[in-house]
Design an enzyme around this catalytic site. Structure first.
Site, PDB file in Angstrom:
ATOM      1  N   ASN A   9       0.875  -1.173   0.000  1.00 52.61           N
ATOM      2  CA  ASN A   9       0.000   0.000   0.000  1.00 52.61           C
ATOM      3  C   ASN A   9       0.914   1.226   0.000  1.00 52.61           C
ATOM      4  OD1 ASN A   9      -1.786   2.056   0.534  1.00 52.61           O
ATOM      5  ND2 ASN A   9      -2.247   1.403   2.633  1.00 52.61           N
ATOM      6  N   TRP A  10       0.998   1.868  -1.139  1.00 53.79           N
ATOM      7  CA  TRP A  10       1.930   3.008  -1.267  1.00 53.79           C
ATOM      8  C   TRP A  10       1.397   4.270  -0.599  1.00 53.79           C
ATOM      9  CZ3 TRP A  10       4.147   2.930  -7.020  1.00 53.79           C
ATOM     10  CH2 TRP A  10       4.836   1.723  -7.210  1.00 53.79           C
ATOM     11  N   LYS A  11       0.128   4.265  -0.231  1.00 51.92           N
ATOM     12  CA  LYS A  11      -0.524   5.442   0.371  1.00 51.92           C
ATOM     13  C   LYS A  11      -0.259   6.684  -0.509  1.00 51.92           C
ATOM     14  CE  LYS A  11       0.086   3.158   4.759  1.00 51.92           C
ATOM     15  NZ  LYS A  11       0.328   3.206   6.186  1.00 51.92           N
ATOM     16  N   HIS A  95      -9.346   1.174   4.930  1.00 50.34           N
ATOM     17  CA  HIS A  95      -8.034   1.311   5.567  1.00 50.34           C
ATOM     18  C   HIS A  95      -8.170   2.261   6.765  1.00 50.34           C
ATOM     19  CE1 HIS A  95      -3.935   2.703   6.258  1.00 50.34           C
ATOM     20  NE2 HIS A  95      -3.581   1.519   5.790  1.00 50.34           N
ATOM     21  N   GLU A 167      -5.315  -5.046  10.547  1.00 44.76           N
ATOM     22  CA  GLU A 167      -4.274  -4.038  10.739  1.00 44.76           C
ATOM     23  C   GLU A 167      -4.536  -3.274  12.030  1.00 44.76           C
ATOM     24  OE1 GLU A 167      -2.268  -2.832   6.830  1.00 44.76           O
ATOM     25  OE2 GLU A 167      -4.100  -1.685   6.947  1.00 44.76           O
ATOM     26  N   GLY A 173       2.609   2.145  10.744  1.00 39.59           N
ATOM     27  CA  GLY A 173       3.561   3.242  10.591  1.00 39.59           C
ATOM     28  C   GLY A 173       4.280   3.616  11.883  1.00 39.59           C
ATOM     29  N   SER A 213       3.515  -2.218  10.267  1.00 33.24           N
ATOM     30  CA  SER A 213       4.977  -2.277  10.447  1.00 33.24           C
ATOM     31  C   SER A 213       5.584  -3.621  10.055  1.00 33.24           C
ATOM     32  CB  SER A 213       5.345  -1.909  11.890  1.00 33.24           C
ATOM     33  OG  SER A 213       4.984  -0.565  12.160  1.00 33.24           O
ATOM     34  N   GLY A 234       2.974  -1.090   4.238  1.00 32.14           N
ATOM     35  CA  GLY A 234       3.011   0.327   3.897  1.00 32.14           C
ATOM     36  C   GLY A 234       4.435   0.772   3.620  1.00 32.14           C
ATOM     37  N   GLY A 235       5.085   1.334   4.647  1.00 31.84           N
ATOM     38  CA  GLY A 235       6.415   1.924   4.505  1.00 31.84           C
ATOM     39  C   GLY A 235       7.435   1.045   3.781  1.00 31.84           C
TER      40      GLY A 235
HETATM   41  P1  PGA Z   1       2.992   0.227   7.580  1.00 31.07           P
HETATM   42  O1  PGA Z   1       1.524   0.435   6.946  1.00 31.07           O
HETATM   43  O2  PGA Z   1       3.545  -1.054   7.005  1.00 31.07           O
HETATM   44  O3  PGA Z   1       3.778   1.435   7.162  1.00 31.07           O
HETATM   45  O4  PGA Z   1       2.809   0.124   9.059  1.00 31.07           O
HETATM   46  C1  PGA Z   1       0.635  -0.637   6.776  1.00 31.07           C
HETATM   47  C2  PGA Z   1      -0.667  -0.173   6.183  1.00 31.07           C
HETATM   48  O5  PGA Z   1      -1.129   0.932   6.518  1.00 31.07           O
HETATM   49  O6  PGA Z   1      -1.275  -0.858   5.350  1.00 31.07           O
END
Ligand code: PGA
Length: 251
Positions: A9-11, A95, A167, A173, A213, A234-235
């Site tokens: 998920n690149w957000k 999300h 999640e 994050g 994370s 995400g990250g």
């Molecule tokens: P993260 O994000 O891996 O940066 O914690 C996960 C997500 O929001 O899908």
């Protein structure tokens, strides 16, 4: 046998140039992987170009959101047809950013899930508790409500297309990951709930992801768990090296 799914998920990150570069590297790095599905979810304006970068590869394309109407006066929204027409197969719905920053309620997320299914998109329904809810031991209740409300009126014929992502909001994050045992525990609870709502064969076949994370150094432990069928990242999905390592997990 559930096929694992590793999703990025690149957000609201990357632009056309950096996104295409990352997508091309991932396409290249994952050419020989056939025993797991790989998905990236870039921002809307990038989708079309990224579709070109991953053409002919094993990488699938998804959107991060969508509206639940076919077309019309919904300024700023994006329809199922639009994302389908640029090659998306999946769409992330509910999300925690949508739930907590944009205040999307379960009723809205449910409408989107139904609309995605009607239009041949696989919804990734995200659920998860806030830190204060975890501290008050409300995880089970919160997750249960989000799953039941999110799946309302999803027919037995289409439930097989739904993916659920657990999640925990406190892990997104933040660098704090749920332990593999905790993730497995909540995800087994989700599977049991799906079994009560539908049939045990539906629950057995459902792909349930963990997100929050996920990194190269914790992926192997998470994927070793019975009820963790993949991850939503995400990250760590924003760098070719780290996402490739996650895709190539060893469990
Ligand atoms: P993260 O994000 O891996 O940066 O914690 C996960 C997500 O929001 O899908």
């Amino acid at each position: 046998m559930r096929k694992p799914l590793i999703a990025g998920n690149w957000k609201m990150n990357l632009d056309k140039h950096s996104g295409c570069e990352l997508a091309s590297k991932l396409a290249n790095n994952t050419r020989n992987i056939t025993n797991r599905d790989i998905l990236i979810c870039p921002g809307f304006p990038l989708l079309s170009d990224i579709a070109g970068s991953i053409q002919g590869s094993r990488v699938l394309l998804g959107a991060q959101n969508m509206y639940h109407q076919k077309k019309g006066a919904y300024t700023g929204e994006v329809s199922a047809d639009m994302i389908l027409s640029v090659g998306c197969t999946h769409v992330i719905l509910g999300h925690s950013d949508r739930r907590h920053v944009f205040k999307e309620p379960d009723t809205e997320i449910n409408k989107k899930a139904l609309f995605a299914l009607e239009n041949g998109l696989k919804p990734i329904l995200c659920v998860g508790e806030l830190l204060e809810q975890k501290e008050k031991q409300q995880t089970e209740q919160v997750v249960k409500t989000q799953v039941v409300e999110g799946l309302k009126n999803v027919s037995p014929e289409s439930i097989g297309e739904v993916i659920i992502a657990y999640e925990p909001v406190w892990a997104i994050g933040t660098g704090k990951t749920a332990t593999p045992e905790d993730a497995d525990g909540v995800q087994s609870l989700i599977r049991n709930l799906v079994s009560e709502l539908y049939e045990s064969s539906v629950a057995d076949g459902m792909v349930i992801l963990y997100g929050g994370s996920v990194k190269p150094d914790n992926i192997d432990g998470l994927m070793a768990k019975e009820n963790v069928d993949g991850v939503l990242v995400g990250g760590a999905s924003l760098k070719a090296d780290s996402f490739t390592r996650i895709v190539k997990y060893e469990a």
